[in-house]
Design a protein around this motif. Sequence first.
Motif, PDB file in Angstrom:
ATOM      1  N   GLY A  81       0.813  -1.211   0.000  1.00  0.00           N
ATOM      2  CA  GLY A  81       0.000   0.000   0.000  1.00  0.00           C
ATOM      3  C   GLY A  81       0.845   1.259   0.000  1.00  0.00           C
ATOM      4  N   LYS A  82       0.147   2.380   0.221  1.00  0.00           N
ATOM      5  CA  LYS A  82       0.785   3.689   0.192  1.00  0.00           C
ATOM      6  C   LYS A  82       0.590   4.380   1.528  1.00  0.00           C
ATOM      7  N   LYS A  83       1.679   4.827   2.095  1.00  0.00           N
ATOM      8  CA  LYS A  83       1.667   5.531   3.380  1.00  0.00           C
ATOM      9  C   LYS A  83       1.980   6.995   3.127  1.00  0.00           C
ATOM     10  N   LYS A  84       1.081   7.876   3.543  1.00  0.00           N
ATOM     11  CA  LYS A  84       1.316   9.314   3.403  1.00  0.00           C
ATOM     12  C   LYS A  84       1.924   9.843   4.695  1.00  0.00           C
ATOM     13  N   LEU A  85       2.950  10.672   4.543  1.00  0.00           N
ATOM     14  CA  LEU A  85       3.606  11.278   5.689  1.00  0.00           C
ATOM     15  C   LEU A  85       3.441  12.791   5.625  1.00  0.00           C
ATOM     16  N   ALA A  86       3.142  13.397   6.759  1.00  0.00           N
ATOM     17  CA  ALA A  86       3.136  14.856   6.882  1.00  0.00           C
ATOM     18  C   ALA A  86       4.426  15.221   7.600  1.00  0.00           C
ATOM     19  N   ILE A  87       5.277  15.963   6.938  1.00  0.00           N
ATOM     20  CA  ILE A  87       6.569  16.323   7.494  1.00  0.00           C
ATOM     21  C   ILE A  87       6.577  17.823   7.746  1.00  0.00           C
ATOM     22  N   ILE A  88       6.978  18.196   8.942  1.00  0.00           N
ATOM     23  CA  ILE A  88       7.088  19.602   9.298  1.00  0.00           C
ATOM     24  C   ILE A  88       8.566  19.975   9.256  1.00  0.00           C
ATOM     25  N   ILE A  89       8.881  20.963   8.443  1.00  0.00           N
ATOM     26  CA  ILE A  89      10.259  21.437   8.339  1.00  0.00           C
ATOM     27  C   ILE A  89      10.311  22.818   8.973  1.00  0.00           C
ATOM     28  N   ARG A  90      11.205  22.975   9.926  1.00  0.00           N
ATOM     29  CA  ARG A  90      11.387  24.264  10.586  1.00  0.00           C
ATOM     30  C   ARG A  90      12.718  24.850  10.119  1.00  0.00           C
ATOM     31  N   ILE A  91      12.652  26.066   9.634  1.00  0.00           N
ATOM     32  CA  ILE A  91      13.847  26.731   9.106  1.00  0.00           C
ATOM     33  C   ILE A  91      13.994  28.073   9.808  1.00  0.00           C
ATOM     34  N   ASP A  92      15.173  28.317  10.315  1.00  0.00           N
ATOM     35  CA  ASP A  92      15.470  29.616  10.903  1.00  0.00           C
ATOM     36  C   ASP A  92      15.297  30.676   9.812  1.00  0.00           C
ATOM     37  N   LYS A  93      14.753  31.824  10.176  1.00  0.00           N
ATOM     38  CA  LYS A  93      14.513  32.879   9.182  1.00  0.00           C
ATOM     39  C   LYS A  93      15.798  33.290   8.465  1.00  0.00           C
ATOM     40  N   SER A  94      16.892  33.353   9.194  1.00  0.00           N
ATOM     41  CA  SER A  94      18.161  33.732   8.549  1.00  0.00           C
ATOM     42  C   SER A  94      18.619  32.642   7.578  1.00  0.00           C
ATOM     43  N   ASP A  95      18.397  31.369   7.910  1.00  0.00           N
ATOM     44  CA  ASP A  95      18.741  30.274   6.997  1.00  0.00           C
ATOM     45  C   ASP A  95      17.854  30.310   5.755  1.00  0.00           C
ATOM     46  N   PHE A  96      16.587  30.678   5.952  1.00  0.00           N
ATOM     47  CA  PHE A  96      15.664  30.778   4.833  1.00  0.00           C
ATOM     48  C   PHE A  96      16.136  31.862   3.859  1.00  0.00           C
ATOM     49  N   LEU A  97      16.552  33.005   4.395  1.00  0.00           N
ATOM     50  CA  LEU A  97      17.072  34.081   3.548  1.00  0.00           C
ATOM     51  C   LEU A  97      18.385  33.678   2.878  1.00  0.00           C
ATOM     52  N   ALA A  98      19.224  32.941   3.613  1.00  0.00           N
ATOM     53  CA  ALA A  98      20.494  32.479   3.049  1.00  0.00           C
ATOM     54  C   ALA A  98      20.268  31.495   1.902  1.00  0.00           C
ATOM     55  N   MET A  99      19.140  30.812   1.931  1.00  0.00           N
ATOM     56  CA  MET A  99      18.809  29.873   0.867  1.00  0.00           C
ATOM     57  C   MET A  99      18.738  30.615  -0.478  1.00  0.00           C
ATOM     58  N   ASN A 100      18.256  31.857  -0.456  1.00  0.00           N
ATOM     59  CA  ASN A 100      18.214  32.658  -1.691  1.00  0.00           C
ATOM     60  C   ASN A 100      19.612  32.877  -2.249  1.00  0.00           C
ATOM     61  N   GLU A 101      20.568  33.166  -1.370  1.00  0.00           N
ATOM     62  CA  GLU A 101      21.951  33.361  -1.804  1.00  0.00           C
ATOM     63  C   GLU A 101      22.526  32.081  -2.400  1.00  0.00           C
ATOM     64  N   GLU A 102      22.242  30.943  -1.759  1.00  0.00           N
ATOM     65  CA  GLU A 102      22.710  29.655  -2.281  1.00  0.00           C
ATOM     66  C   GLU A 102      22.155  29.409  -3.679  1.00  0.00           C
ATOM     67  N   ILE A 103      20.877  29.704  -3.846  1.00  0.00           N
ATOM     68  CA  ILE A 103      20.229  29.491  -5.141  1.00  0.00           C
ATOM     69  C   ILE A 103      20.872  30.377  -6.198  1.00  0.00           C
ATOM     70  N   GLU A 104      21.138  31.632  -5.860  1.00  0.00           N
ATOM     71  CA  GLU A 104      21.780  32.544  -6.804  1.00  0.00           C
ATOM     72  C   GLU A 104      23.190  32.060  -7.162  1.00  0.00           C
ATOM     73  N   ASN A 105      23.918  31.555  -6.164  1.00  0.00           N
ATOM     74  CA  ASN A 105      25.276  31.043  -6.414  1.00  0.00           C
ATOM     75  C   ASN A 105      25.245  29.815  -7.308  1.00  0.00           C
ATOM     76  N   GLU A 106      24.217  28.985  -7.166  1.00  0.00           N
ATOM     77  CA  GLU A 106      24.087  27.794  -8.011  1.00  0.00           C
ATOM     78  C   GLU A 106      23.792  28.172  -9.462  1.00  0.00           C
ATOM     79  N   LYS A 107      23.079  29.279  -9.649  1.00  0.00           N
ATOM     80  CA  LYS A 107      22.738  29.725 -10.992  1.00  0.00           C
ATOM     81  C   LYS A 107      23.921  30.345 -11.718  1.00  0.00           C
ATOM     82  N   SER A 108      24.825  30.973 -10.955  1.00  0.00           N
ATOM     83  CA  SER A 108      25.979  31.640 -11.555  1.00  0.00           C
ATOM     84  C   SER A 108      26.979  30.603 -12.058  1.00  0.00           C
ATOM     85  N   PRO A 109      27.600  30.851 -13.227  1.00  0.00           N
ATOM     86  CA  PRO A 109      28.576  29.893 -13.756  1.00  0.00           C
ATOM     87  C   PRO A 109      29.880  29.924 -13.009  1.00  0.00           C
TER      88      PRO A 109
END
Length: 100
Positions: free
Chosen positions: A72-100
């Motif tokens: 069968g199929k088991k559905k999971l509800a996962i709660i992810i907690r991210i510090d606000k500063s880490d969430f903002l830093a994620m944008n920088e990581e994404i931009e760095n990944e896009k840059s060659p």
Amino acid sequence: MEVIQAQNYAKDSLQIKVYTQITYKSKEAKDIKLIKVFCDYCSDEQTSKIGYAALRRSYDERYDPENILINGKKKLAIIIRIDKSDFLAMNEEIENEKSP
């Protein structure tokens, strides 16, 4: 992405809910799928990163006795907690990944 202690998360973190699904056959996990990331303020890239984090957690929990099904199929509800500063830093990581 850093996991924050439960008692301290309320003030300085975001809580994001993610649904995943594990398909079992003969008590073996055969497939893990991302169903939905509930984040109205996330970019597509942030949603993708959060989804991958949830899939990794589902993978780690696939043989938890509470989750195992014979077939069968088991559905999971996962709660992810991210510090606000880490969430903002994620944008920088994404931009760095896009840059060659």
